[in-house]
Design a protein around this motif. Structure first.
Motif, PDB file in Angstrom:
ATOM      1  N   THR A 110      37.670  39.208  89.359  1.00 53.53           N
ATOM      2  CA  THR A 110      38.357  40.433  88.906  1.00 53.53           C
ATOM      3  C   THR A 110      37.493  41.187  87.905  1.00 53.53           C
ATOM      4  O   THR A 110      37.750  42.331  87.585  1.00 53.53           O
ATOM      5  N   LEU A 155      49.945  32.411  92.064  1.00 56.83           N
ATOM      6  CA  LEU A 155      49.212  31.427  91.261  1.00 56.83           C
ATOM      7  C   LEU A 155      48.229  30.700  92.163  1.00 56.83           C
ATOM      8  O   LEU A 155      48.468  30.563  93.377  1.00 56.83           O
ATOM      9  N   GLY A 174      44.531  30.599  83.318  1.00 55.26           N
ATOM     10  CA  GLY A 174      45.035  31.857  82.757  1.00 55.26           C
ATOM     11  C   GLY A 174      44.212  33.056  83.191  1.00 55.26           C
ATOM     12  O   GLY A 174      44.658  34.195  83.087  1.00 55.26           O
ATOM     13  N   LYS A 175      43.012  32.789  83.723  1.00 51.93           N
ATOM     14  CA  LYS A 175      42.173  33.905  84.185  1.00 51.93           C
ATOM     15  C   LYS A 175      42.575  34.275  85.606  1.00 51.93           C
ATOM     16  O   LYS A 175      43.387  33.575  86.233  1.00 51.93           O
ATOM     17  N   THR A 176      42.007  35.332  86.111  1.00 53.23           N
ATOM     18  CA  THR A 176      42.434  35.804  87.437  1.00 53.23           C
ATOM     19  C   THR A 176      41.267  35.892  88.416  1.00 53.23           C
ATOM     20  O   THR A 176      40.105  36.026  88.022  1.00 53.23           O
ATOM     21  N   THR A 185      46.578  34.368  89.498  1.00 63.76           N
ATOM     22  CA  THR A 185      46.276  33.788  88.181  1.00 63.76           C
ATOM     23  C   THR A 185      45.984  32.297  88.361  1.00 63.76           C
ATOM     24  O   THR A 185      46.714  31.594  89.074  1.00 63.76           O
TER      25      THR A 185
END
Lengths: 441, 229
Positions: A110, A155, A174-176, A185
């Protein structure tokens, strides 16, 4: 006396290096050929979760046409339809089970900075139970929850390799990431492990590379994804139309389904649960065939998937046959070597060595040759496995890797083979008549 | 110490029976020096093989130090051969890959002596034959006479009560042969019985007793010097 016999064996081996080399080489070639095929055969048919042998089962429902069974002889379909997978999930909430479907979509970062690292990522869409079912280890984070399944959350659990690729190994929870154009995520990162054959796949896919990521099955459905070109699916009737909704409502089977039970009682309860379910479906006009719902053990699953396929087995037996030929050669060479020692044996007999002492002396020499053959054989096995890795690129590298267990087995095989080869020459030499020594002028 | 009664030996090859030794009686006492003489093919080697328990007699009784040894199993006969009999061969029969020390060590290994005991015996035996400084030499590095001395040291190391020597000087020149004969006489004087097969009349005459073998028949004569005395 062992040390003395060992010393004599080494002296004797040094005396005729060419003959010893031929014996060692013949053994090594035979051992290497056998061990290469045994390694591939063994590792490709080894249960990666032996402690779950009696707990983990593939769920098979016989949703095929009345005319004939899905596969002869009498094998029910491996996959479930979406209707059945979805119903089992919603009706059997108390059970630990998971659907498993294949997806291949582009995965990209991303982040707009840095180099673009897009690649076609292999994924499995599963339920949260999947990770517990197959003991998937986590490096960071954890699996998503039951609620996330229900909410079709975007997720993803990524592999260590994917994490290294996009986040240089740092904790990425927690990152995408963007998968198939959708933002996911990261909730967990799996630890790298050897898991072969992959139970939750069929046929050659059981030896494919590990998945790059996992995401909720419900999310796949909500996003309307289906890997038509790459997924294995079987339809007993044509779909009503080409729409996604039509696929979901069809009798096409494309979802594997695995369940884990605490004990036999729970397994029986689950069997009852699927039998009741199929009986209800029969009332709705589905499942035309006689009731035949199976909870297939890992061992039977391997058999169905031809994990130990006949070609590999034939190859293994041919290699073992080749080892026998090598052994016959070694017997001949050993006979020649030991016969050349008959005057020394006669002398030793005259000086007080019993037949048993001579037998032990030459047995130890045979074992030394066997050990050398074993070490060289395992080295050749290692080289040949490395070579085969480049030929059978479709198979996972790990199927062709020697572990300690196999390494020791190889050495043992070589020693055992030499013992068999050496026993006749050793017995023959130990029976050498001592009096021939006095006749030699 | 060595008593043979009614001993005979025949070989059967196919349907042909060959009588190698006809029935004979022989008693050899501790400290005797016996020379065995006779033409080639007369049965000398068969006699020596039976005396050394390398072959079983076809008939008869054979005692060594009061023990019946004619029909012992392999393990027992090997043990008695190892403890009581030393061999010296015409062609020395040393193991070329082993050095002098290890060659002398061969019979001691089967006796299960400790390494300390073996070392002491080997050193003592080599000193007796005059080769104390040749431990590390290999047989091809020694002269014929020296090789035969190593063979004698090997026979001596186990302190046998009898040494069987099969033409021990047959492959040596006269000077070396004299040295070996002198050594055998010294060993005999120390109390070890010696039975020596020889073609050499002079050497036979130096023995205490002479056994003649001809066409498988044994007879005994007294050496000339003793007869004159």
């Amino acid at each position: 006396m062992f040390n003395y016999y060992l010393k004599l064996a080494l002296i004797s081996m040094r005396k005729s290096p060419i003959l010893v080399f031929l014996m060692v080489f013949a053994l090594a070639i035979g051992v290497a050929a056998s061990m290469t095929t045994i390694t591939v055969n063994y590792l490709s048919s080894k249960n990666p979760l032996p402690h779950k042998e009696n707990n983990l089962f593939a769920v098979q429902l016989d949703n095929w046409s009345i005319e004939k069974s899905w596969r002869e002889p009498d094998i029910t379909p491996f996959h479930l339809t979406y209707i059945d997978a979805n119903n089992l999930l919603s009706l059997g909430e108390k059970f630990k089970h998971s659907p498993i479907a294949q997806m291949d979509m582009p995965l990209e970062s991303t982040s707009i900075d840095g180099e673009k690292k897009t690649f076609m990522a292999q994924a499995k869409s599963v339920s949260h139970d999947f990770f517990a079912l197959f003991d998937v280890p986590f490096l960071y984070g954890q699996a998503w929850s039951k609620e996330d399944d229900k909410n079709s959350a975007n997720l993803v659990v990524i592999s260590e390799k994917t994490n290294n690729k996009f986040f240089s190994g740092a904790n990425s929870v927690g990152k995408t990431l963007i998968y198939g154009g959708e933002v996911f995520t990261i909730i967990g990162v799996t630890k790298k492990r050897t898991f072969l054959p992959k139970l939750y796949a069929t046929n050659v896919f059981m030896f494919a590379e590990p998945e790059d990521l996992y995401f909720p099955f419900s999310t796949q459905i909500s996003l309307g994804w289906f890997n038509e070109g790459k997924s294995i699916y079987y339809c007993q009737k044509d779909k009503a139309s080409d729409t996604y909704e039509s696929l979901l409502q069809s009798e096409c089977m494309w979802i594997l389904f695995w369940a884990e039970f605490k004990d036999k009682a729970e397994k029986e309860q689950y069997q009852q649960f699927i039998d009741n379910y199929v009986s209800d479906q029969k009332a709705l006009g589905r499942f035309p065939r006689p009731l035949d719902n199976r909870l297939t053990s890992i061992k039977t699953w391997f058999k169905y998937q031809n994990v130990t396929n006949k070609d590999t087995q034939i190859l293994m037996w041919l290699a073992i046959l080749f080892l026998c030929v090598c052994l016959f050669n070694t017997v001949g060479l050993m006979l020649a070597k030991f016969t050349g020692k008959s005057s020394e044996v006669a002398l030793r007999r005259a000086l007080g060595a019993s037949k048993q002492s001579i037998f032990y002396q030459y047995l130890i020499e045979s074992l030394c040759i066997g050990l050398c053959g074993g070490v060289l054989g395992m080295l050749l096995t290692f080289i040949s496995l490395e070579y085969f890795k480049h030929i059978y690129t479709k198979l996972n590298d790990q199927v062709m890797t020697l572990n300690i267990e196999l390494l020791l087995s190889g050495l043992l095989l070589s020693i055992l083979a030499t013992l068999i080869a050496g026993i006749y020459p050793t017995i023959k030499v130990s029976r050498t008549s001592a009096c021939m020594q006095l006749r030699q002028k | 110490m060595l008593k043979m009664s009614g001993i005979s030996k025949h070989f059967i090859v196919g349907n042909v029976k060959t009588q190698a030794l006809h029935s004979f009686e022989l008693e050899i006492k501790q400290g005797d020096f016996v020379a065995v003489v006779g033409p080639s093919g007369s049965g000398k080697t068969t006699f020596l093989n039976m005396t050394g328990m390398l072959e079983q007699p076809s008939f008869g009784q054979y005692e060594i130090d009061g023990v019946q040894v004619a029909n012992l199993n392999d393990k027992e006969s090997s043990r008695i051969r190892n403890e009581k009999i030393g061999f010296v061969f015409q062609s020395f029969n040393l193991i070329p890959e082993l050095n002098v020390y290890d060659n002398v060590d061969v019979p001691l290994r089967y006796r299960h002596f400790s390494s300390k005991e073996r070392k002491a015996r080997i050193e003592n035996a080599l000193e007796q034959v005059g080769l104390a400084g040749r431990h590390k030499h290999f047989p091809p590095q020694l002269s014929g006479g020296q090789q035969q001395r190593v063979a004698i040291a090997r026979a001596l190391a186990g302190s046998p009560s009898i040494i069987l020597a099969d033409e021990p000087t047959g492959n040596l020149d006269s000077k070396m042969a004299d040295g070996v004969m002198a050594l055998l006489h010294d060993i005999n004087k120390a109390g070890t019985t010696i039975v020596m097969v020889t073609h050499n009349d002079e050497q036979a005459q130096q023995a205490g007793r002479i056994v003649h073998i001809s066409d498988g028949y044994l007879s005994e004569s007294t050496p000339l010097q003793q007869a004159i005395a």
